[in-house]
Design a protein around this motif. Structure first.
Motif, PDB file in Angstrom:
ATOM      1  N   PRO A   1       0.823  -1.224   0.000  1.00 52.48           N
ATOM      2  CA  PRO A   1       0.000   0.000   0.000  1.00 52.48           C
ATOM      3  C   PRO A   1       0.855   1.273   0.000  1.00 52.48           C
ATOM      4  O   PRO A   1       1.970   1.296   0.507  1.00 52.48           O
ATOM      5  N   ARG A   2       0.307   2.320  -0.592  1.00 53.36           N
ATOM      6  CA  ARG A   2       0.968   3.623  -0.585  1.00 53.36           C
ATOM      7  C   ARG A   2       0.811   4.270   0.789  1.00 53.36           C
ATOM      8  O   ARG A   2      -0.141   4.006   1.512  1.00 53.36           O
ATOM      9  N   ALA A   3       1.743   5.174   1.092  1.00 53.26           N
ATOM     10  CA  ALA A   3       1.635   5.995   2.293  1.00 53.26           C
ATOM     11  C   ALA A   3       1.390   7.439   1.874  1.00 53.26           C
ATOM     12  O   ALA A   3       1.871   7.869   0.821  1.00 53.26           O
TER      13      ALA A   3
ATOM     14  N   LEU B   1       3.897  11.638 -12.888  1.00 52.31           N
ATOM     15  CA  LEU B   1       4.669  11.515 -11.655  1.00 52.31           C
ATOM     16  C   LEU B   1       4.605  12.817 -10.864  1.00 52.31           C
ATOM     17  O   LEU B   1       4.530  13.905 -11.447  1.00 52.31           O
ATOM     18  N   SER B   2       4.642  12.704  -9.540  1.00 52.36           N
ATOM     19  CA  SER B   2       4.583  13.863  -8.660  1.00 52.36           C
ATOM     20  C   SER B   2       5.843  13.942  -7.814  1.00 52.36           C
ATOM     21  O   SER B   2       6.393  12.908  -7.406  1.00 52.36           O
ATOM     22  N   GLY B   3       6.288  15.158  -7.547  1.00 52.29           N
ATOM     23  CA  GLY B   3       7.491  15.300  -6.745  1.00 52.29           C
ATOM     24  C   GLY B   3       7.733  16.712  -6.262  1.00 52.29           C
ATOM     25  O   GLY B   3       6.840  17.579  -6.326  1.00 52.29           O
TER      26      GLY B   3
ATOM     27  N   ARG C   1       6.425   5.474 -10.123  1.00 47.36           N
ATOM     28  CA  ARG C   1       5.083   5.029 -10.548  1.00 47.36           C
ATOM     29  C   ARG C   1       4.481   4.063  -9.528  1.00 47.36           C
ATOM     30  O   ARG C   1       5.150   3.148  -9.031  1.00 47.36           O
ATOM     31  N   GLY C   2       3.224   4.321  -9.211  1.00 47.13           N
ATOM     32  CA  GLY C   2       2.537   3.452  -8.267  1.00 47.13           C
ATOM     33  C   GLY C   2       2.830   3.741  -6.814  1.00 47.13           C
ATOM     34  O   GLY C   2       2.316   3.055  -5.932  1.00 47.13           O
ATOM     35  N   ARG C   3       3.637   4.765  -6.527  1.00 47.56           N
ATOM     36  CA  ARG C   3       4.002   5.101  -5.162  1.00 47.56           C
ATOM     37  C   ARG C   3       3.590   6.541  -4.852  1.00 47.56           C
ATOM     38  O   ARG C   3       3.484   7.365  -5.765  1.00 47.56           O
ATOM     39  N   GLY C   4       3.409   6.835  -3.573  1.00 47.42           N
ATOM     40  CA  GLY C   4       3.105   8.190  -3.162  1.00 47.42           C
ATOM     41  C   GLY C   4       1.926   8.762  -3.910  1.00 47.42           C
ATOM     42  O   GLY C   4       0.824   8.195  -3.933  1.00 47.42           O
ATOM     43  N   GLU C   5       2.150   9.900  -4.571  1.00 47.19           N
ATOM     44  CA  GLU C   5       1.093  10.588  -5.304  1.00 47.19           C
ATOM     45  C   GLU C   5       1.194  10.402  -6.811  1.00 47.19           C
ATOM     46  O   GLU C   5       0.462  11.049  -7.563  1.00 47.19           O
ATOM     47  N   SER C   6       2.086   9.532  -7.262  1.00 45.74           N
ATOM     48  CA  SER C   6       2.251   9.306  -8.699  1.00 45.74           C
ATOM     49  C   SER C   6       1.237   8.298  -9.223  1.00 45.74           C
ATOM     50  O   SER C   6       0.748   7.436  -8.484  1.00 45.74           O
TER      51      SER C   6
END
Length: 399
Positions: free
Chosen positions: A149-151, A175-177, A221-226
């Motif tokens: 799961p993402r955090a 992607l977000s950063g 990709r698939g992590r955090g807010e991406s």
């Protein structure tokens, strides 16, 4: 006789109820597995849901030993997967499978000779160990890579002046950063490890920003807010790195370095091998991501690690449809031929395989046996900063 008659009459009824319950448990568990995959994509429904439906429909026709073994295997897999992805439906399905397997297998050796009974138990134990090593562990390893799961991202965690940014990967995944502006005309792309997000590279970002570098740290990709699907093995993460380098070049940054941690380390060397815009690479925690990489280990380590990578690789291809990336030894050699490359290795497995990857090349290998995986900066901040910054300063600031 009147005293014993009720007991004699209850036994067949009780046995019938147990058989009826067994016939329901497996189909119900299979249905829960299918429900847990709703929204996960058509491929997973085909690869996972359809086979479990078939097993649920055919389970009652299997011989008793086979039925018990199948139910127990599915129970361990579903329960383990549910705990990894925090899926309640999978956990319940796992419990139901296990109940079906235990009830189906209980007492199978009753009435047999003692020697035959113990031989059957010994074979069951050996089979369970074999299946656990070659099926259960690699499959749950793949689940962990694909479904953790993402955090949520703490937007105040960086503690540096920065801009929230989004940009496309090479294949269009959004992607977000965060971007910390450059003060020396050069910038570094930071890539976190598998199962993490941009917050895992904050210490490195602060180190680089203090030295004047622009820093782009983002969620893979698939992590955090991406957007996109996760694969913590990083098979397609080089596409994200390519998009990050393009983001910097569009902002007028001509001198770009890459620093990756763990899975991120594998992603940055993979991208640098085919991207001439990258001037220098630091790979902290480079290990292995396919069976081809694990095959470079000593024989004793290969037999314990390579099968898991092979089975997990099959599971990833089935679940995600992704193609295995180039062997890491190839991309390490390709980068080391043309640009500065520093590998930082801590744990024993990492040090062993990185020595193989860098042998015969101009790549630097810095070994930190007293540190945990990717914890060199935390444990030796002054030495770490000096070693990493020397690579980037010589490659990015002298031009």
């Amino acid at each position: 006789m009147a005293t014993h008659a009720p007991t004699a009459e209850l036994r067949p009824a009780t046995s019938t109820r147990i058989v009826s319950l067994q016939a329901v448990l497996v189909p119900l568990a299979s249905l829960l597995v299918a429900f847990s995959l709703v929204g996960a994509g058509v491929r997973l429904l085909i690869v996972v849901a359809l086979p479990t439906f078939a097993i649920g429909a055919m389970h009652h026709r299997l011989p008793r030993p086979s039925a018990a073994a199948v139910a127990l295997l599915l129970g361990v897999l579903a329960l383990g997967a549910g705990l990894i992805v925090r899926g309640n439906l999978l956990v319940v399905a796992g419990v139901l499978y296990l109940l079906a397997g235990i009830s189906r297998g209980w007492g199978m050796n009753r009435g047999r000779r003692r020697r035959r009974a113990w031989a059957n138990r010994l074979l069951a134990v050996v089979g369970a160990v074999f299946v656990g090593f070659f099926v259960v562990f690699p499959t749950l390893f793949a689940v962990d890579l694909l479904g953790k799961p993402r955090a949520p991202i703490d937007q105040a965690a960086l503690g540096l002046p920065h801009t929230r940014v989004t940009f496309p990967a090479a294949d269009g995944v959004r992607l977000s950063g965060w971007y910390v502006p450059s003060r020396n005309g050069a910038a570094i792309v930071l890539v976190h490890g598998g199962g993490g997000d941009r917050e895992g590279t904050i210490l490195h970002a602060r180190m680089l920003a203090k030295a004047g570098y622009g820093v782009l740290l983002y969620d893979a990709r698939g992590r955090g807010e991406s957007a996109g699907h996760e694969n913590a093995a990083g098979w397609e993460w080089d596409r994200d790195v390519h998009g990050a380098v393009s983001f910097l070049t569009r902002r007028g940054i001509d001198h770009v370095g890459l620093l990756g941690l763990s899975t991120g380390a594998e992603a940055v060397v993979t991208e640098a091998a085919s991207d001439k815009r990258v001037d220098a690479v630091v790979a902290d925690g480079l290990q292995a991501r396919t069976a081809a990489d694990a095959s470079r280990l000593r024989f004793g380590d290969r037999i314990s690690i390579e099968p898991s990578f092979a089975v997990a690789g099959i599971a990833i291809r089935l679940a995600r449809g992704e193609t295995q990336p180039r062997p890491l030894i190839d991309v390490v050699h390709a980068v080391a031929r043309t640009r500065p490359l520093l590998l930082i290795a801590t744990i024993a497995f990492e040090r062993q395989i990185d020595r193989v990857f860098t042998r015969g090349t101009r790549a630097q290998l810095w070994q930190l046996p007293a540190s945990a995986h990717t914890k060199g900066l935390r444990d030796q901040p002054v030495a770490y900063a000096g070693r990493v910054l020397s690579v980037f300063d010589q490659a990015l600031l002298r031009k």
